[in-house]
Design a protein around this motif. Structure first.
Motif, short mmCIF file in Angstrom:
data_model
loop_
_atom_site.label_atom_id
_atom_site.label_comp_id
_atom_site.label_asym_id
_atom_site.label_seq_id
_atom_site.Cartn_x
_atom_site.Cartn_y
_atom_site.Cartn_z
N ALA A 216 -7.83 7.77 -2.25
CA ALA A 216 -8.24 6.75 -3.23
C ALA A 216 -9.58 7.11 -3.84
CB ALA A 216 -8.30 5.38 -2.58
N TRP B 86 -4.74 10.97 9.64
CA TRP B 86 -5.33 10.22 8.53
C TRP B 86 -5.35 8.77 8.99
CZ3 TRP B 86 -7.23 12.45 4.17
CH2 TRP B 86 -7.76 11.54 3.23
N GLY C 232 -6.71 6.02 7.22
CA GLY C 232 -6.58 5.03 6.16
C GLY C 232 -5.12 4.71 5.87
N PRO C 233 -4.88 3.66 5.08
CA PRO C 233 -3.51 3.27 4.74
C PRO C 233 -2.83 4.34 3.88
CG PRO C 233 -5.10 1.89 3.57
CD PRO C 233 -5.89 2.75 4.50
N LEU C 234 -1.53 4.48 4.07
CA LEU C 234 -0.73 5.46 3.34
C LEU C 234 0.19 4.76 2.35
CD1 LEU C 234 0.36 7.62 6.41
CD2 LEU C 234 -1.54 8.07 4.84
N SER C 235 0.45 5.44 1.24
CA SER C 235 1.40 4.92 0.26
C SER C 235 1.99 6.07 -0.54
CB SER C 235 0.73 3.90 -0.67
OG SER C 235 -0.33 4.49 -1.37
N PRO D 173 3.33 0.90 -0.38
CA PRO D 173 2.75 1.08 0.96
C PRO D 173 3.79 1.64 1.94
CG PRO D 173 2.16 -1.06 0.09
CD PRO D 173 3.22 -0.49 -0.83
N PRO E 294 3.41 1.65 5.69
CA PRO E 294 2.63 1.35 6.89
C PRO E 294 3.22 1.92 8.18
CG PRO E 294 3.83 -0.59 6.17
CD PRO E 294 4.00 0.45 5.09
N ASP F 133 -10.65 7.76 6.36
CA ASP F 133 -10.46 6.31 6.39
C ASP F 133 -10.07 5.73 5.03
OD1 ASP F 133 -11.06 5.86 9.17
OD2 ASP F 133 -13.13 6.37 8.69
N ARG F 134 -10.12 6.54 3.99
CA ARG F 134 -9.74 6.05 2.66
C ARG F 134 -8.22 5.95 2.55
NH1 ARG F 134 -12.88 10.28 -0.93
NH2 ARG F 134 -11.78 9.30 -2.64
N PRO F 135 -7.72 5.11 1.65
CA PRO F 135 -6.27 5.11 1.39
C PRO F 135 -5.84 6.49 0.88
CG PRO F 135 -7.28 3.13 0.49
CD PRO F 135 -8.41 4.05 0.91
N SER G 182 -2.39 8.61 -0.86
CA SER G 182 -1.05 8.52 -1.44
C SER G 182 -0.50 9.91 -1.71
CB SER G 182 -1.07 7.70 -2.74
OG SER G 182 -1.82 8.38 -3.73
#
Length: 186
Positions: free
Chosen positions: A77, A138, A140-143, A153, A155, A173-175, A177
């Motif tokens: 992100a 990783w 952070g959140p994945l998408s 997303p 998750p 820690d960043r999202p 994608s």
């Protein structure tokens, strides 16, 4: 080609082969190897990966371990997409497992990723092998970036990354994608 008795196995030879020059017979052996290792038919999934580079480990004339990388574009992100060597179908035939062959394949893979790549990544089935070799989760959140531009997303997925020579890892820690693709999204 049927597997020989593992007790009589010869030294392991590890080589790189681009998909574009991989002989059909060898590709068939790779698919059979991956099917045996994963306990399911992966031929349809493997057909969706497109061009890549295969790392083949052979004992004698038999392919016993495999991994490959394809180009994907992972985007932390707030950053531009990073050209990523995305690792697929790491597999060792069950008769040859627990001998360090996957370790040798993954070490060769990491050492041979071309300098144009900014990151290496994979979606692990298990993580012990990769963690021992320096891969990191990783956090952070994945998408997935859909063709419409929206982010979907994911998750329930996990991604591991490897710092490549001269390339620092982004903030884990960043999202993060990846572009949408047919088959497995990650």
């Amino acid at each position: 080609m049927p597997l020989t008795n593992p007790a009589k196995a010869q030294a392991l030879r590890v080589s790189l082969v681009k998909s574009s020059v991989l002989e059909a017979e060898v590709y068939g052996e790779v698919v059979q190897l991956c099917n045996a290792a994963y306990g399911e038919d992966l031929s349809g999934l493997m057909a969706t990966f497109g061009a890549g580079t295969h790392v083949l480990a052979a004992v004698g004339q038999e392919v016993v371990s495999h991994a490959m990388w394809v180009t994907r574009w992972l985007q932390p992100a707030g950053s531009r997409p990073l050209e990523t060597a995305y690792v697929e179908v790491v597999a060792t035939h069950p008769a040859y497992q627990r001998r360090g062959y996957a370790t040798q394949v993954m070490q060769r893979l990491a050492a041979c990723i071309p300098a144009r790549y900014e990151l290496a990544a994979l979606c692990p089935a298990t993580n012990g092998l990769y963690q021992r070799l320096g891969w990191r989760f990783w956090r952070g959140p994945l998408s997935i970036r859909l063709p419409s531009g929206e982010l979907q997303p994911t998750p329930d997925e996990a991604v591991m990354v490897l710092a490549l020579p001269g390339r620092p890892l982004p903030d884990l820690d960043r999202p993060l994608s990846a572009e949408w693709r047919e088959g497995e999204l990650w």
